[in-house]
Design a protein around this motif. Structure first.
Motif, PDB file in Angstrom:
ATOM      1  N   ALA A  88       6.486  36.583  37.672  1.00 57.97           N
ATOM      2  CA  ALA A  88       7.963  36.798  37.703  1.00 57.97           C
ATOM      3  C   ALA A  88       8.813  35.466  37.909  1.00 57.97           C
ATOM      4  CB  ALA A  88       8.665  37.983  38.416  1.00 57.97           C
ATOM      5  N   MET A  89       8.281  35.005  39.051  1.00 63.59           N
ATOM      6  CA  MET A  89       8.648  33.620  39.651  1.00 63.59           C
ATOM      7  C   MET A  89       8.484  32.411  38.646  1.00 63.59           C
ATOM      8  SD  MET A  89       7.677  33.731  43.695  1.00 63.59           S
ATOM      9  CE  MET A  89       9.195  33.193  44.617  1.00 63.59           C
ATOM     10  N   MET A  90       7.475  32.353  37.851  1.00 63.73           N
ATOM     11  CA  MET A  90       7.156  31.380  37.011  1.00 63.73           C
ATOM     12  C   MET A  90       8.284  31.616  35.589  1.00 63.73           C
ATOM     13  SD  MET A  90       3.163  31.230  36.724  1.00 63.73           S
ATOM     14  CE  MET A  90       2.356  32.154  38.276  1.00 63.73           C
ATOM     15  N   HIS A  91       8.290  32.880  35.176  1.00 59.94           N
ATOM     16  CA  HIS A  91       9.218  33.319  34.082  1.00 59.94           C
ATOM     17  C   HIS A  91      10.672  32.744  34.759  1.00 59.94           C
ATOM     18  CE1 HIS A  91      11.920  36.251  32.393  1.00 59.94           C
ATOM     19  NE2 HIS A  91      11.423  36.331  31.453  1.00 59.94           N
ATOM     20  N   ASP A  92      11.046  33.075  35.605  1.00 59.46           N
ATOM     21  CA  ASP A  92      12.629  33.102  36.019  1.00 59.46           C
ATOM     22  C   ASP A  92      12.857  31.516  36.268  1.00 59.46           C
ATOM     23  OD1 ASP A  92      13.008  35.625  36.124  1.00 59.46           O
ATOM     24  OD2 ASP A  92      13.214  35.894  38.320  1.00 59.46           O
ATOM     25  N   THR A  93      11.778  30.671  36.624  1.00 60.40           N
ATOM     26  CA  THR A  93      11.926  29.283  36.857  1.00 60.40           C
ATOM     27  C   THR A  93      12.154  28.670  35.488  1.00 60.40           C
ATOM     28  OG1 THR A  93      10.170  29.154  38.656  1.00 60.40           O
ATOM     29  CG2 THR A  93      11.064  27.262  37.791  1.00 60.40           C
ATOM     30  N   ILE A  94      11.570  29.209  34.551  1.00 59.78           N
ATOM     31  CA  ILE A  94      11.810  28.573  33.018  1.00 59.78           C
ATOM     32  C   ILE A  94      13.134  29.149  32.666  1.00 59.78           C
ATOM     33  CG2 ILE A  94      11.047  28.963  30.516  1.00 59.78           C
ATOM     34  CD1 ILE A  94       7.912  28.588  31.704  1.00 59.78           C
ATOM     35  N   MET A  95      13.510  30.390  32.861  1.00 62.77           N
ATOM     36  CA  MET A  95      15.131  30.878  32.612  1.00 62.77           C
ATOM     37  C   MET A  95      16.060  29.958  33.195  1.00 62.77           C
ATOM     38  SD  MET A  95      15.279  33.525  30.882  1.00 62.77           S
ATOM     39  CE  MET A  95      14.117  33.214  29.729  1.00 62.77           C
ATOM     40  N   PHE A  96      15.938  29.630  34.467  1.00 65.68           N
ATOM     41  CA  PHE A  96      16.660  28.682  35.170  1.00 65.68           C
ATOM     42  C   PHE A  96      16.765  27.332  34.537  1.00 65.68           C
ATOM     43  CE2 PHE A  96      15.315  31.376  39.247  1.00 65.68           C
ATOM     44  CZ  PHE A  96      15.977  32.345  38.998  1.00 65.68           C
ATOM     45  N   ALA A  97      15.590  26.698  33.960  1.00 62.70           N
ATOM     46  CA  ALA A  97      15.583  25.399  33.486  1.00 62.70           C
ATOM     47  C   ALA A  97      16.104  25.567  31.948  1.00 62.70           C
ATOM     48  CB  ALA A  97      13.977  24.936  33.606  1.00 62.70           C
ATOM     49  N   LEU A  98      15.790  26.660  31.306  1.00 65.23           N
ATOM     50  CA  LEU A  98      16.526  26.799  30.116  1.00 65.23           C
ATOM     51  C   LEU A  98      18.024  26.886  30.069  1.00 65.23           C
ATOM     52  CD1 LEU A  98      13.994  29.434  28.415  1.00 65.23           C
ATOM     53  CD2 LEU A  98      14.455  27.141  27.650  1.00 65.23           C
ATOM     54  N   LEU A  99      18.216  27.848  31.093  1.00 62.88           N
ATOM     55  CA  LEU A  99      19.862  28.087  31.131  1.00 62.88           C
ATOM     56  C   LEU A  99      20.645  27.295  32.192  1.00 62.88           C
ATOM     57  CD1 LEU A  99      19.588  31.920  30.387  1.00 62.88           C
ATOM     58  CD2 LEU A  99      19.994  30.259  28.757  1.00 62.88           C
ATOM     59  N   GLY A 100      20.099  26.681  32.986  1.00 64.44           N
ATOM     60  CA  GLY A 100      20.774  25.694  34.017  1.00 64.44           C
ATOM     61  C   GLY A 100      20.158  24.570  33.937  1.00 64.44           C
ATOM     62  N   THR A 101      20.295  23.497  35.041  1.00 62.97           N
ATOM     63  CA  THR A 101      19.906  22.168  34.360  1.00 62.97           C
ATOM     64  C   THR A 101      18.968  21.912  35.853  1.00 62.97           C
ATOM     65  OG1 THR A 101      22.084  21.895  33.906  1.00 62.97           O
ATOM     66  CG2 THR A 101      20.629  19.847  34.235  1.00 62.97           C
ATOM     67  N   VAL A 102      17.646  21.609  35.399  1.00 66.12           N
ATOM     68  CA  VAL A 102      16.665  21.448  36.598  1.00 66.12           C
ATOM     69  C   VAL A 102      16.982  19.941  37.011  1.00 66.12           C
ATOM     70  CG1 VAL A 102      15.072  20.325  34.973  1.00 66.12           C
ATOM     71  CG2 VAL A 102      14.370  21.797  36.618  1.00 66.12           C
ATOM     72  N   PRO A 103      16.744  19.886  38.377  1.00 65.15           N
ATOM     73  CA  PRO A 103      16.749  18.408  38.958  1.00 65.15           C
ATOM     74  C   PRO A 103      16.352  17.454  38.268  1.00 65.15           C
ATOM     75  CG  PRO A 103      16.371  19.978  40.727  1.00 65.15           C
ATOM     76  CD  PRO A 103      16.295  20.734  39.443  1.00 65.15           C
ATOM     77  N   GLY A 104      16.976  16.574  37.911  1.00 64.01           N
ATOM     78  CA  GLY A 104      16.568  15.260  37.052  1.00 64.01           C
ATOM     79  C   GLY A 104      16.981  15.316  35.517  1.00 64.01           C
ATOM     80  N   ALA A 105      17.506  16.663  35.239  1.00 60.91           N
ATOM     81  CA  ALA A 105      17.740  16.819  33.780  1.00 60.91           C
ATOM     82  C   ALA A 105      19.168  16.116  33.546  1.00 60.91           C
ATOM     83  CB  ALA A 105      17.369  18.195  33.498  1.00 60.91           C
ATOM     84  N   THR A 106      19.058  15.905  32.119  1.00 56.98           N
ATOM     85  CA  THR A 106      20.629  15.403  31.746  1.00 56.98           C
ATOM     86  C   THR A 106      21.242  16.633  30.836  1.00 56.98           C
ATOM     87  OG1 THR A 106      19.507  14.294  29.785  1.00 56.98           O
ATOM     88  CG2 THR A 106      20.369  13.008  31.916  1.00 56.98           C
ATOM     89  N   GLN A 107      20.284  17.746  30.767  1.00 55.63           N
ATOM     90  CA  GLN A 107      20.735  18.511  29.594  1.00 55.63           C
ATOM     91  C   GLN A 107      19.974  19.860  30.068  1.00 55.63           C
ATOM     92  OE1 GLN A 107      19.704  17.674  25.444  1.00 55.63           O
ATOM     93  NE2 GLN A 107      21.381  18.287  24.780  1.00 55.63           N
TER      94      GLN A 107
END
Ligand code: PLP
Length: 399
Positions: A88-107
């Motif tokens: 669930a934590m892995m799934h949510d990390t991917i959700m957060f990166a899809l819908l938010g902006t992971v550190p270092g990302a421009t998009q």
């Protein structure tokens, strides 16, 4: 020879077996090792005075983070405790990166084409997350010491859509291999076209040694920091196969920036984790020695099952197939020609196996060779019957 193999198979079908070698679940005897938890915790007060019954402490109790810091190779203040599922934590990390902006990302990832590298054979539930959310998967072959790093380095350098790689670095699911220091170093150091590339370091079997010579894994967070890529790795783990698969605790660990990002996201999900369960785990496992002693009891139950599989496969299939002989974890990989036909034959004989192809992205093993064996759940006698039956199916298909 051919007619012997087929008549053995017909006799197997006639026995009307009903055996299951599919999912890697702890056996009831293994679960019983943690039954003291059913009457724990003896207190609801944590070391720092936190009232475990109430809201609060989204990062999780310090004493539990300290207990799992060394096994997961993450400083305690960079660990987050989750609920019962690291998946669930892995799934949510991917959700957060899809819908938010992971550190270092421009998009946000959802605004781009995203590719994940998937070392094969690998864990079907990792691949299922990617498939569900439209993340393109590219298979990378596994060697005896981790993914083929020449391929990985080339793909991450030339393609900015490659944002992630799935890794089960110790006693891998399903081959049981562990990554070498060199593999970890190359993963940490390699130049990537994507500035927001992440290693999903799923250390699910960090403490699941079956022998007295545990695999030693390099410290991926320290290596990433050493090469100037401090935010590159997300580390995961859980007690699903330490205590209760249904009521364990899980962990996310990473750089301070990633942990702040992760907690900023989970703060919108929950007002605090289940600290009573965290206290229960601390009381049961106590400290590094307590955890090691607990895992030795698991090994005493699990190792004989791995030995049975190895012994029967050696006797019956030495000339037809190859398989791994892991020193830890939960799985053995059998490599045989015509794997899907073997699985179908086994099913017809009442022996349930994980579908052939499940070890690969999109459920497609182009060589049709890999079968994952999960020996932990059945008792020894059932396991012997199932593996002997499986060997008969392999011989019937490859006669
Ligand atoms: N990661 C790997 C590699 C696994 O093999 C498993 C379970 O088989 C999991 C994660 C699931 O972990 P959890 O129970 O913490 O969700």
């Amino acid at each position: 020879m051919q007619s012997t193999a087929l008549s053995e198979y017909e006799a197997l079908v006639a026995r009307g077996l009903s055996l299951d070698l599919t999912r890697g679940k702890p056996s009831p005897h293994q679960l019983a090792l943690s039954d003291a938890m059913l009457s724990l915790p003896s207190t609801h007060v944590a070391a720092d005075g936190t009232d475990g019954r109430n809201y609060g402490n989204p990062q999780g109790l310090k004493e539990l983070r300290e207990l799992f810091s060394a096994p997961l190779q993450v400083p305690a203040d960079q660990l987050v405790v989750g609920g019962n599922s690291s998946l669930a934590m892995m799934h949510d990390t991917i959700m957060f990166a899809l819908l938010g902006t992971v550190p270092g990302a421009t998009q946000r990832w959802v605004e781009q084409e995203i590719t994940f590298l998937c070392p094969v054979p690998g864990y079907d539930r990792h691949f299922a997350i990617c498939e569900k959310y439209g993340i393109r998967m590219v298979a990378v072959p596994m060697d005896a010491d981790g993914p083929d790093m020449d391929v990985v380095e080339r793909l991450v350098a030339e393609d900015a859509s490659v944002k992630g790689i799935w890794c089960v670095p110790k006693y891998s699911n399903p081959s049981g291999i562990s990554y070498s220091d060199e593999t970890a170093r190359r993963l940490a150091a390699m130049p990537t076209a994507a500035p927001d590339f992440r290693i999903f370091w799923d250390n699910a079997y960090a403490v699941h040694h079956l022998t007295d010579t545990p695999a030693q894994l390099a410290d991926i967070l320290a290596l990433c920091a050493e090469y100037g890529n401090a935010d590159r790795a997300f580390v995961y783990g859980s007690t699903s196969k330490v205590t209760y698969a249904g009521s364990g605790v899980s962990f996310f660990g990473s750089s301070p920036a990633n942990v702040a990002w992760y907690l900023g996201n989970t703060a919108k999900q929950t007002i605090g984790a289940d600290k009573i369960n965290q206290l229960r785990h601390v009381e049961l496992l106590r400290d590094a020695d307590g955890l090691a002693a607990h895992m030795r009891k698991h090994a005493e139950l699990v190792w004989p099952k791995f030995e049975v599989v190895d012994r029967i496969l050696s006797k019956e299939l030495g000339d037809v197939a190859t398989w791994t002989s892991p020193q830890g974890g939960y799985f053995i990989t059998l490599e045989v020609p015509h794997a899907s036909e073997v699985v179908a034959r086994a099913k017809a004989a009442g022996i349930a196996l994980t579908p052939a192809g499940a070890t690969h992205p999109y459920g497609k093993d182009p060589d049709d060779r890999f079968i994952r064996i999960a020996p932990t759940f059945p008792d020894l006698e059932e396991l012997e019957q199932a593996i002997t039956g499986l060997a008969i199916c392999v011989r019937a298909v490859n006669a």
